[in-house]
Design an enzyme around this catalytic site. Structure first.
Site, PDB file in Angstrom:
ATOM      1  CG  ASN A 135     -10.203 -20.802  35.623  1.00 41.62           C
ATOM      2  OD1 ASN A 135      -9.433 -19.992  36.276  1.00 41.62           O
ATOM      3  ND2 ASN A 135     -11.346 -20.998  34.831  1.00 41.62           N
ATOM      4  CG  ASP A 136     -12.271 -23.485  39.642  1.00 45.39           C
ATOM      5  OD1 ASP A 136     -12.391 -22.120  39.261  1.00 45.39           O
ATOM      6  OD2 ASP A 136     -13.371 -23.922  39.420  1.00 45.39           O
ATOM      7  CB  VAL A 137      -5.782 -25.670  40.105  1.00 46.55           C
ATOM      8  CG1 VAL A 137      -7.132 -27.200  40.531  1.00 46.55           C
ATOM      9  CG2 VAL A 137      -5.256 -25.778  38.759  1.00 46.55           C
ATOM     10  CB  THR A 138      -4.387 -20.935  38.524  1.00 51.19           C
ATOM     11  OG1 THR A 138      -5.204 -20.835  37.856  1.00 51.19           O
ATOM     12  CG2 THR A 138      -3.705 -22.322  37.466  1.00 51.19           C
TER      13      THR A 138
ATOM     14  CB  ALA B  59     -15.560 -23.839  41.848  1.00 50.38           C
TER      15      ALA B  59
END
Lengths: 464, 115
Positions: free
Chosen positions: A392-395, A433
């Site tokens: 999720n966060d890494v995209t 995050a």
């Protein structure tokens, strides 16, 4: 003469260890490297056993058999998804072993030629204290990391008032105790060093949240090396010093790479408290006024069948759901349809460095279909589908566009450039995050709400 | 003449000098080797890197062997024994799990490349 020979043998062992790490520069040479590592270890142990001061072998043999048996069974049985906690547990053992060796050296210094009990050279005491303190911190810190990774402890950061002040006081007390030890040779001082370090190790890791574990595991890897180094100085053993230095710098580099992958400083990670507490409110902020397109396994299968290029983005959710085998099956079916499939790995995906690569390899995905962020990021613009499974966060494009976001500046996989983005997620909840991902609300995004494994299996069924 | 004397002096201080400086030299050079070697490790193999460094750092067993070796039983011997057990878990476990991981990394089969 024999001392020269011993020194030479230790040098060969150290060279073997260096070559073992060097082998990891490519998967082809890596296995040979591992064999060299084993050879180096055998040489080091055999050399030590040939030392005339070693007179009785019973306990040693019993120890190696017991330890070897446990290690072998664990290593053969462990599931690849549980690797991070296994590595954390191993780190704690190295740390604890360092403490025991230091204790042995402190109470029979004659065996190591560093003085007599109650009158050990100051330099040796300082080296010994360093090895002990770092070893004990590694031990207790790794236990906490293990507990968090295994799910025995909550992954949420534990923060309380005065935490940093308490750590600072303990740190100062530790240094003072080392001074006390060096000046008086008091055995009590030795045990106080051990106790303070263990407490400090707990306190350092407790405030760090679950998804920051890649940094923590790398850092503890580094510590275990420095602990070995400290003991190496005490024993004047070059093999131990060289190996400790190698391991120490290796862990430090990995920590640096992980921090860079999140655009955070090591201090920011260590101070802890990141993520967790804001996750609740952020999750429902968007769902009220924006609409989300969601689909089923059949829809996803239809879209992907008609694509010509697909990039898969795996994350921790894939590991949790053990979805890697179903994923590989899905990709095999797609390849049969003539679709070009590749995988994109973010540096901090998973719970330890390289975690995703191992899981994909386990599922028989060839490593030349798996790419790092820098290698593949420009490819998204030519891809028909980006298939995000458990990440999720890494995209999240907010990392590039929103300076107020908690993840601003973090390098991301630019899945938004693909024609269609498919997201497998269990719910709309935000990632670690605690930041909302605006991608979920875009027109070209389709959410696939389910467990990663269940959804992938239903896509496989629809494709088959 | 002068340089000769200097060289002899340097050799003397290198061989019979402070053993701490000698060990510290080894240490610093090893950190540099580690730095360059580890940066050349491919990111895909960072997990095996961790498990293999874990295994090799258990070379601390050499200290444990010396403690566990004397003929008479004593506190240090017991400490040494425990350390031998712990380090052995790591040595066997670390190398075996690394080997397991590495054996999974395979290249694309040839026939698929031909397609």
């Amino acid at each position: 003469m024999s001392e020269t020979f011993t020194g030479f043998a230790y040098l060969i062992a150290a060279v073997c260890f260096i070559l073992a790490l060097r082998g990891l520069s490519s998967p082809e040479s890596a296995r040979k490297g591992n064999m060299l590592g084993i050879a180096g270890m055998v040489i080091a142990i055999a050399t030590t056993l040939a030392d005339p001061s070693i007179l009785s072998f019973e306990l040693i043999i019993v120890g190696v058999v017991i330890g070897g048996f446990i290690g072998t069974v664990v290593a053969l049985k462990i599931q690849m998804t549980a690797l991070p906690q296994l590595v954390a547990a191993f780190h704690s053992l190295v740390g604890l072993a360092a403490v025991f060796v230091a204790a042995a050296a402190f109470f029979s210094p004659e065996a190591y030629g560093i003085g007599v009990l109650g009158n050990i050279q100051a330099a040796s005491l300082i080296e010994m204290s360093l090895g002990t303190a770092i070893g004990a911190i590694t031990f207790s810190g790794s236990l906490i990391a293990f507990g968090k990774l295994q799910g025995m402890l909550s992954g949420a950061p534990l923060v309380f008032k005065g935490q940093h002040a308490l750590n600072a006081i303990l740190g100062i007390a530790l240094v003072a105790t080392v001074v006390w030890l060096v000046q008086t040779n008091d055995p009590n001082a030795f045990w106080v060093v051990v106790a303070l370090s263990i407490i400090l190790g707990f306190l350092i890791i407790v405030p760090i949240g679950g998804a920051d574990m890649p940094v923590v595991v790398s850092m503890l890897n580094s510590y275990s090396g420095w602990a070995a180094c400290g003991i190496g100085f005490t024993l004047s053993n070059t093999a131990l010093i060289v190996t400790g230095a190698l391991v120490g710098s290796s862990g430090a580099i990995l920590s640096y790479i992980m921090c860079k992958g999140m655009n955070r400083s090591i201090f920011n990670v260590l101070l802890g408290g990141f993520g967790g507490e804001v996750a609740g409110p952020a999750a429902d902020a968007g769902s009220g006024d924006k609409s989300v397109k969601s689909g089923s396994g059949d829809d996803a299968a239809f879209i992907m069948k008609n694509a010509s290029k697909i990039i898969i983005v795996p994350g921790y959710g894939m590991a949790v759901a053990q979805a890697q085998h179903a994923l590989r099956e899905m990709c095999d079916l797609l390849k049969e349809e003539g679709v070009d499939v590749s995988y994109a790995i973010h540096p901090v995906a998973g719970r330890m460095p390289g975690h995703m690569n191992v899981l994909l390899a386990e599922a028989n995905v060839p490593y030349d279909e798996v790419f790092e962020l820098e290698e593949i990021n420009t490819e998204f613009s030519t891809a028909d589908v980006a298939f995000v499974i458990g990440a999720n966060d890494v995209t999240n494009p907010a990392a590039k566009t929103d300076p107020t976001s908690a993840i601003y500046g973090m390098p991301i996989l630019e899945v938004e450039n693909a024609q269609t983005v498919l997201f497998i997620k269990r719910s709309m909840a935000s990632g670690y995050a605690g930041v909302d991902n605006e991608l979920f609300f875009r027109d070209n995004t389709m959410m696939l709400f389910d467990d990663a494994k269940a959804m992938t299996e239903s896509i496989v069924q629809a494709l088959g | 003449m002068g340089t000769e004397k200097l060289a002899v002096k340097a050799a003397e201080s290198a061989s019979s000098g402070d053993p701490f400086i000698f060990m510290f030299t080894v240490f610093v050079l090893a950190v540099f080797i580690g730095f360059y070697v580890v940066w050349s490790v491919t990111p895909a193999l960072h997990s095996p890197l961790m498990s293999v460094t874990n295994a090799v750092s258990s070379v601390i067993i050499v200290g444990a062997l010396i403690a566990a070796g004397p003929a008479d039983m004593g506190f240090s011997k017991i400490m040494g024994f425990i350390a031998v057990v712990l380090a052995s878990v790591n040595i066997f476990g670390g190398f075996i799990v690394t080997n397991r991981m590495l054996s999974m990394f395979k290249k694309k089969p040839r026939k698929q490349e031909a397609n």
